[in-house]
Design a protein around this motif. Structure first.
Motif, mmCIF file in Angstrom:
data_model
loop_
_atom_site.group_PDB
_atom_site.id
_atom_site.type_symbol
_atom_site.label_atom_id
_atom_site.label_comp_id
_atom_site.label_asym_id
_atom_site.label_seq_id
_atom_site.Cartn_x
_atom_site.Cartn_y
_atom_site.Cartn_z
ATOM 1 N N UNK A 1 0.821 -1.200 0.000
ATOM 2 C CA UNK A 1 0.000 0.000 0.000
ATOM 3 C C UNK A 1 0.860 1.257 0.000
ATOM 4 N N UNK A 2 2.129 1.148 0.420
ATOM 5 C CA UNK A 2 3.004 2.303 0.504
ATOM 6 C C UNK A 2 3.875 2.451 -0.737
ATOM 7 N N UNK A 3 3.692 1.610 -1.735
ATOM 8 C CA UNK A 3 4.487 1.678 -2.950
ATOM 9 C C UNK A 3 4.039 2.871 -3.785
ATOM 10 N N UNK A 4 5.011 3.631 -4.305
ATOM 11 C CA UNK A 4 4.696 4.767 -5.165
ATOM 12 C C UNK A 4 4.305 4.269 -6.554
ATOM 13 N N UNK A 5 3.173 4.724 -7.061
ATOM 14 C CA UNK A 5 2.760 4.352 -8.405
ATOM 15 C C UNK A 5 3.505 5.165 -9.448
ATOM 16 N N UNK A 6 3.913 6.373 -9.084
ATOM 17 C CA UNK A 6 4.681 7.235 -9.977
ATOM 18 C C UNK A 6 6.059 7.471 -9.378
ATOM 19 N N UNK A 7 7.025 7.706 -10.241
ATOM 20 C CA UNK A 7 8.396 7.931 -9.804
ATOM 21 C C UNK A 7 8.595 9.415 -9.505
ATOM 22 N N UNK A 8 8.922 9.790 -8.260
ATOM 23 C CA UNK A 8 9.073 11.205 -7.921
ATOM 24 C C UNK A 8 10.483 11.773 -8.107
ATOM 25 N N UNK A 9 11.462 10.950 -8.496
ATOM 26 C CA UNK A 9 12.874 11.339 -8.425
ATOM 27 C C UNK A 9 13.334 12.225 -9.592
ATOM 28 N N UNK A 10 12.550 13.225 -9.939
ATOM 29 C CA UNK A 10 12.875 14.066 -11.092
ATOM 30 C C UNK A 10 14.153 14.873 -10.892
ATOM 31 N N UNK A 11 14.490 15.203 -9.639
ATOM 32 C CA UNK A 11 15.639 16.060 -9.371
ATOM 33 C C UNK A 11 16.961 15.408 -9.724
ATOM 34 N N UNK A 12 17.004 14.076 -9.899
ATOM 35 C CA UNK A 12 18.264 13.424 -10.261
ATOM 36 C C UNK A 12 18.616 13.634 -11.729
ATOM 37 N N UNK A 13 17.727 14.228 -12.488
ATOM 38 C CA UNK A 13 17.961 14.597 -13.887
ATOM 39 C C UNK A 13 18.239 16.100 -13.925
ATOM 40 N N UNK A 14 19.444 16.545 -14.319
ATOM 41 C CA UNK A 14 19.755 17.976 -14.335
ATOM 42 C C UNK A 14 18.796 18.816 -15.170
ATOM 43 N N UNK A 15 18.282 18.252 -16.246
ATOM 44 C CA UNK A 15 17.355 18.995 -17.097
ATOM 45 C C UNK A 15 16.032 19.242 -16.370
ATOM 46 N N UNK A 16 15.541 18.225 -15.680
ATOM 47 C CA UNK A 16 14.303 18.385 -14.918
ATOM 48 C C UNK A 16 14.541 19.226 -13.666
ATOM 49 N N UNK A 17 15.752 19.194 -13.147
ATOM 50 C CA UNK A 17 16.097 20.075 -12.030
ATOM 51 C C UNK A 17 15.954 21.538 -12.464
ATOM 52 N N UNK A 18 16.358 21.830 -13.685
ATOM 53 C CA UNK A 18 16.194 23.186 -14.220
ATOM 54 C C UNK A 18 14.715 23.567 -14.245
ATOM 55 N N UNK A 19 13.862 22.634 -14.666
ATOM 56 C CA UNK A 19 12.423 22.911 -14.696
ATOM 57 C C UNK A 19 11.884 23.192 -13.289
ATOM 58 N N UNK A 20 12.386 22.468 -12.299
ATOM 59 C CA UNK A 20 11.942 22.714 -10.933
ATOM 60 C C UNK A 20 12.380 24.103 -10.452
ATOM 61 N N UNK A 21 13.605 24.469 -10.772
ATOM 62 C CA UNK A 21 14.096 25.799 -10.408
ATOM 63 C C UNK A 21 13.239 26.879 -11.075
#
Length: 318
Positions: free
Chosen positions: A142-162
């Motif tokens: 029940x505690x398993x994530x259905x979606x992967x939240x680890x976007x920050x490990x990708x520098x390109x997606x880190x830019x989007x978060x910033x």
């Protein structure tokens, strides 16, 4: 009993009086000290926000250094701190699963709530679904994530978060928009250089497979056309099944995997066992879910850790 009631009444009166004085002090302090107060959840959100605001805000970290964010639950004291902040920055409801139950309690006119990954389409977690099937929908699944939240490990997606943090803070505090834009541009330049370094390192690689302790680098793998195989799922505390370990042993041998990566801030027992059984090297790959206080005190940052990760990955990706 009467003394207890009297003491409680006195305490309540003091708190009410203190609240009134606090409001007066806040009104006075706002003239002399324009700095905003921003609460962030875990380390990457802290650094991204701090780099955007510079000296225009005091940025604090909700989840203590060295603490696993997947399982964190805020206390009543934590809640009070969030409500007192001018802004609250988190990654996504898929990582900070408790946020959705708190947003109704926070006055959004007083506290700007920013979901850094809001503009990013999270991908489904194949590992999570497999783990859920293995446990036949038991309590752990029940505690398993259905979606992967680890976007920050990708520098390109880190830019989007910033960029999201910059834009939403600018909308909430337009008088500091230019400062936020200037600070963000300088930091994004560093993240772009990091992206360039990753692209150059893996451009002509013939071996593009790496094995990790948990599935935290899926976005990074997609960005640079790599293949991540993980021992456990999205959450690092998920124990792999014996069949999964057998599959991985065969996978490591078939794909001539050179290195198995573990995490310094989590148990590495399973990774060590797999490395021993397959005769391959162990190395650290940091998912940046947390930095220890020692790492922070030593000046380690998102950029420096991601550079270390690049050097570590080059042991596998040739």
């Amino acid at each position: 009993m009467k003394k207890t009631i009297a003491a409680a009444a006195l305490l309540l009166s003091s708190l009410l009086l203190g609240a009134c004085n606090h409001n007066q002090e806040t009104d006075t302090a706002s003239v002399d000290d324009p700095a905003l107060s921003i609460m962030t959840t875990f380390y990457p959100m802290y650094e991204f926000t701090k780099e955007v605001v510079g000296d225009a805000a005091e940025v604090s970290l909700l989840i203590p250094a060295g603490t696993e964010p997947h399982d964190f639950e805020p206390s009543a004291k934590d809640m009070a701190k969030m409500m007192e902040a001018d802004a609250f920055v988190y990654n996504s409801p898929e990582l900070e699963t408790w946020v959705s139950s708190l947003t109704d309690s926070i006055d959004t006119k007083q506290t700007t709530i920013i979901e850094a990954a809001q503009a990013i389409d999270l991908v489904e977690s194949e590992e999570g679904h497999a783990h859920e099937a293995d446990h036949d929908h038991d309590e752990e699944a029940d505690h398993v994530h259905e979606l992967d939240p680890h976007v920050w490990t990708d520098p390109v997606l880190a830019i989007q978060e910033v960029e999201t943090i910059r834009d939403q803070l600018s909308a909430a505090y337009p008088e500091q928009k230019d400062q936020f834009a200037e600070n963000a541009a300088a930091y994004i330049k560093k993240l772009s250089a990091l992206d360039d370094a990753y692209r150059a390192a893996f451009k002509d690689a013939s071996q593009r497979t790496f094995v990790t302790q948990h599935a935290a680098f899926g976005y990074l793998a997609r960005q640079y056309d790599l293949v991540e195989a993980s021992i456990s799922g999205i959450s690092p505390d998920q124990e792999p099944t014996p069949s999964r370990l057998a599959e991985l042993k065969e996978y490591v041998e078939t794909n001539q995997v050179r290195v198995i990566y573990f995490e310094e801030n989590a148990s590495s027992k399973v990774a060590e066992t797999l490395a021993s059984e397959t005769g391959v090297e162990l190395a650290v790959l940091n998912p940046l879910e947390s930095l220890t206080q020692e790492q922070i005190d030593n000046g380690e940052t998102y950029i420096s850790v991601m550079e270390d990760n690049l050097s570590a990955l080059q042991k596998s990706i040739k």
